[in-house]
Design an enzyme around this catalytic site. Sequence first.
Site, PDB file in Angstrom:
ATOM      1  N   LEU A  56      10.665   2.752  86.150  1.00  0.00           N
ATOM      2  CA  LEU A  56      10.157   2.815  87.512  1.00  0.00           C
ATOM      3  C   LEU A  56      11.268   2.991  88.542  1.00  0.00           C
ATOM      4  CD1 LEU A  56       7.848   2.698  89.501  1.00  0.00           C
ATOM      5  CD2 LEU A  56       7.966   0.189  89.409  1.00  0.00           C
ATOM      6  N   TYR A  60       6.324 -14.024  79.200  1.00  0.00           N
ATOM      7  CA  TYR A  60       6.499 -12.918  80.140  1.00  0.00           C
ATOM      8  C   TYR A  60       5.584 -13.083  81.356  1.00  0.00           C
ATOM      9  CZ  TYR A  60       5.850  -8.253  82.128  1.00  0.00           C
ATOM     10  OH  TYR A  60       5.722  -7.199  82.997  1.00  0.00           O
ATOM     11  N   LYS A  86       6.740 -13.895  85.236  1.00  0.00           N
ATOM     12  CA  LYS A  86       6.413 -12.924  86.293  1.00  0.00           C
ATOM     13  C   LYS A  86       5.579 -13.587  87.389  1.00  0.00           C
ATOM     14  CE  LYS A  86       7.130  -9.072  86.582  1.00  0.00           C
ATOM     15  NZ  LYS A  86       8.246  -8.395  87.306  1.00  0.00           N
TER      16      LYS A  86
END
Length: 328
Positions: free
Chosen positions: A12, A146, A150
């Site tokens: 990204l 994860y 996040k």
Amino acid sequence: MKIFVTGVGGQLGHDVMNNLAGRGIEAVGSDIAPSYSGVADGTAVTAMPYVQLDITDAAAVRKTILEIHPDAVIHCAAWTAVDMAEDDDKVEKVRAINAGGTQNIARVCREIDAKMMYISTDYVFDGQGTTPWDPDCKDYKAQNVYGQTKLEGELAVSRTLDKYFIVRIAWVFGKNGKNYIKTMLDLGKTHDALRVVDDQIGTPTYTYDLARLLCDMIVTDKYGYYHATNSELDTAQGEYTPEGTKTGYISWYDFTKEIFRQAAALGHEEYLPENTKVTPVTTAQYGLSRAVRPFNSRLDKSKLIKAGFQPLPVWPDAVARYLKELGY
């Protein structure tokens, strides 16, 4: 306007830098490597200003951002190896990057009154049910390391800043780095049969398309939580549906079938059904994932339209453009 972008060695960040360059916006990229470590494709990002930065080093983050003094930070850097994050000896590092590193950046953004954009994931939810997740839903229940880290990054941003965007994405693919499409294309060349899960449902995200949206957003003050993946097909809107393409939200099995259908249509016969058989299986039958995976990755993207942003194109169109980008 000046923008600082983290994680430009990833999928990204690479596309965000190129999109900013195309708009004539001054941008500085960073990552953990001493110099730009992404694909040497000759695009703008490969020659744009770059600084090495370990986002877990609070003092280094403050020094670097104060020196650059950006108007906004687009924070793409993250630990994204979902299964590896479950290793006992990795959890502390994953949290230091996804939560601590994000907090370090948010703290300096507050100090210099800069906007911050944080890229997050549907993994902050429990992944159950069939209803698309609303971006403003606060019913967080991450099921793996994860997702939890996040989420901690999201909370660091929202509790530290007023001028922030939190953008959740899913099933990401782009030119720079590894992703699901590249993996499936490689497997299709060497296997005559593949098993793919069909009970995890969502839509994929092409980083080229997402980068355009993020750059549209960062120049505004329409702050808040958003969801952004490529659009699911909606035949009610009169959109063209290629033969064999499932409408609505899809499974990984549906995604794989369309990748192979398009690659075969471009002349790569190894992906024809008679050459590579793709069999749908349940997550339980597949049984290889160490991290708990969400069954429901449906993301409600209607808030984008309400805010006046142009949504991402339908996902089969994104796959078609991506295959061309890969040289198929």
